[in-house]
Enzyme design. Structure first.
Site, PDB file in Angstrom:
ATOM      1  N   ASP A 135      32.030  19.008  30.930  1.00  0.00           N
ATOM      2  CA  ASP A 135      32.194  20.087  29.956  1.00  0.00           C
ATOM      3  C   ASP A 135      31.369  21.329  30.265  1.00  0.00           C
ATOM      4  OD1 ASP A 135      29.739  18.954  29.475  1.00  0.00           O
ATOM      5  OD2 ASP A 135      29.933  18.884  27.296  1.00  0.00           O
ATOM      6  N   GLU A 136      30.830  21.444  31.469  1.00  0.00           N
ATOM      7  CA  GLU A 136      30.011  22.596  31.841  1.00  0.00           C
ATOM      8  C   GLU A 136      30.327  23.040  33.263  1.00  0.00           C
ATOM      9  OE1 GLU A 136      25.683  22.790  30.466  1.00  0.00           O
ATOM     10  OE2 GLU A 136      26.057  20.628  30.557  1.00  0.00           O
TER      11      GLU A 136
END
Length: 439
Positions: A135-136
């Site tokens: 998610d990054e």
């Protein structure tokens, strides 16, 4: 003061509280807003956001993604976070803090699909995209202004809007002159944020911050720094390189540079999987093999799952240890044959740990697979190791039971915590996130 409306993308040199064009209060202002090009993009409460996207009736309700009563929190929405729920928190504690939460079992296939959709939109902005986790990611938009007809800040605001519309989740963005400052910036304005830290202000802005704001500085190292009189980044900033090396070893000057907001790491996109690994940071330094071996076993299990998910196998193993003084040790061992079985990986890495456990206090342990080979070649067995297929069958049976009845359905004894072991000795992940494969 250069300003940008994140809703209608109106640009101005004033610093209004509301956009003059659309009236939105979502206005970002910063002296270097239109000159910064390194962005850290973080999907907001990602797993929980995907679940709320797919179940609109959960809007406004506290949602926890995680295991059963004896599991841990994988993710929590912002409603649940306001009640005290955090990632990696034991589930029973999370439910004590938020008894009305909706608990959902993780669906990693769904999260991976959403992550890939966000990644595709990132790659339309720049080829320089480095994934940090599911998610990054970090992006370098230097030199893209002519391509997009706008400076990176506007391009990123448009990107955030597309993610909400096309993927159904929200993102927060940190914009800065380097990766470190972009990471710190993104944590300052969540969710749906756009925060900037400029080069001119970095050292002054960071001076009053606690040392724990630096990625990788966990509770144990922070306590050691505090014992030496360093609790803020400003106190570290004052050290000369020679003094920093004397106090903290070879990594001392780098630590001081990071305290000033300096970071020369480039954004490195890598298309092919170079390594697959699993690691964890302890909440206090450990030195005894008996304390680290159960943790290492559980990491071997995680590594085996990640290899299987990618259709890969380990041709060898790498032991990673980081001392309490942040010195990194890596040790390698080849396997007799490719494997994805935790027992085989553990047998190979355990002697490496025994040789390194010389009384040194360690703050982190990890295991990686290197080199990587095709998964179809794993655990076939030969005259030197005829039991390999049986070990693989046992592992497959255990995984099948876990898939049906939960992760706690069956466990290997060597991964269990010793009876009476204090809770403070349990490993925790730095900032609640465990590192995974490098892609």
């Amino acid at each position: 003061m250069p300003s940008l409306c994140r809703d209608c993308f109106h640009r101005t040199e004033a610093a209004p509280r509301r956009c003059a064009a659309c009236g939105s209060a979502r206005v970002a202002s910063h002296p270097e807003l239109f000159n910064l090009a390194i962005a850290h993009v973080d999907c907001d409460a990602f797993f929980a956001s995907v679940e709320k996207r797919d179940r609109p009736e959960l809007a406004g309700r506290p949602v926890i993604v995680g295991g059963g009563q004896r599991g841990v929190v994988s993710a929590a929405c912002y409603v649940a976070r306001t009640r005290g729920v955090k990632s990696a928190m034991p589930m029973f504690k999370a439910l004590q803090a938020c008894p009305d939460a909706v608990v959902i079992r993780p669906d990693f296939a769904k999260y991976t699909a959403a992550s890939r959709a966000v990644r595709r939109l990132m790659e339309e902005l720049t080829p320089l995209v480095q994934a940090m986790s599911i998610d990054e990611a970090v992006l370098d938009l230097s030199g893209t202004e002519a391509l997009h007809g706008a400076p990176p800040a506007i391009t990123l605001a448009r990107f955030a809007r597309r993610v909400e519309k096309e993927v159904g989740v929200t993102v927060s963005i940190g914009l800065a002159p380097n990766r470190l400052l972009a990471k710190i910036a993104v944590e300052r304005d969540k969710p749906r944020g756009l925060a900037c830290i400029g080069a001119a202000e970095a050292a002054t802005l960071l001076a009053g911050e606690p040392v724990t704001i630096l990625p990788g500085v966990g509770p144990a190292f922070a306590a050691r720094l505090a014992g030496m009189g360093f609790s803020t980044l400003g106190q570290l900033q004052s050290l000369e390189p020679r003094e920093a090396m004397r106090r903290f070893g070879e990594d001392g000057p780098l630590l001081v540079a990071r305290a000033r907001g300096e970071d020369s790491r480039p954004v490195r996109p890598e298309r092919d999987t170079k390594s697959v690994s699993a690691e964890t940071t302890f909440d206090r330094d450990l030195s005894r093999p008996a304390e680290m071996e159960p943790i290492l076993w559980r990491l071997c299990e995680k590594l085996a799952r990640r290899l299987a998910e990618k259709g890969l196998a380990a041709g060898g193993v790498v032991l990673k240890l980081k001392t309490g003084r942040f010195a990194l040790r890596t040790r390698h061992a080849r396997l007799a044959g490719p494997s994805i079985v935790p027992e085989t990986l553990y047998r190979a890495v355990l002697p490496l740990l025994a040789r390194e456990a010389d009384g040194t206090a360690f703050r982190l342990i990890g295991i990686g697979a290197q080199p990587l080979v095709e998964g179809g070649t794993a655990d076939l067995g030969d005259l030197a190791d005829p039991e390999a297929p049986r070990r693989a069958a046992r592992w497959a049976a255990m995984e099948s039971l876990r898939a049906r009845f939960g992760d706690g359905a069956v466990r290997a004894g060597r991964g269990l915590v010793l009876t009476g072991r204090p809770e403070s000795q349990q490993p925790v992940h730095a900032r609640g996130k465990e590192t995974g494969s490098s892609v």
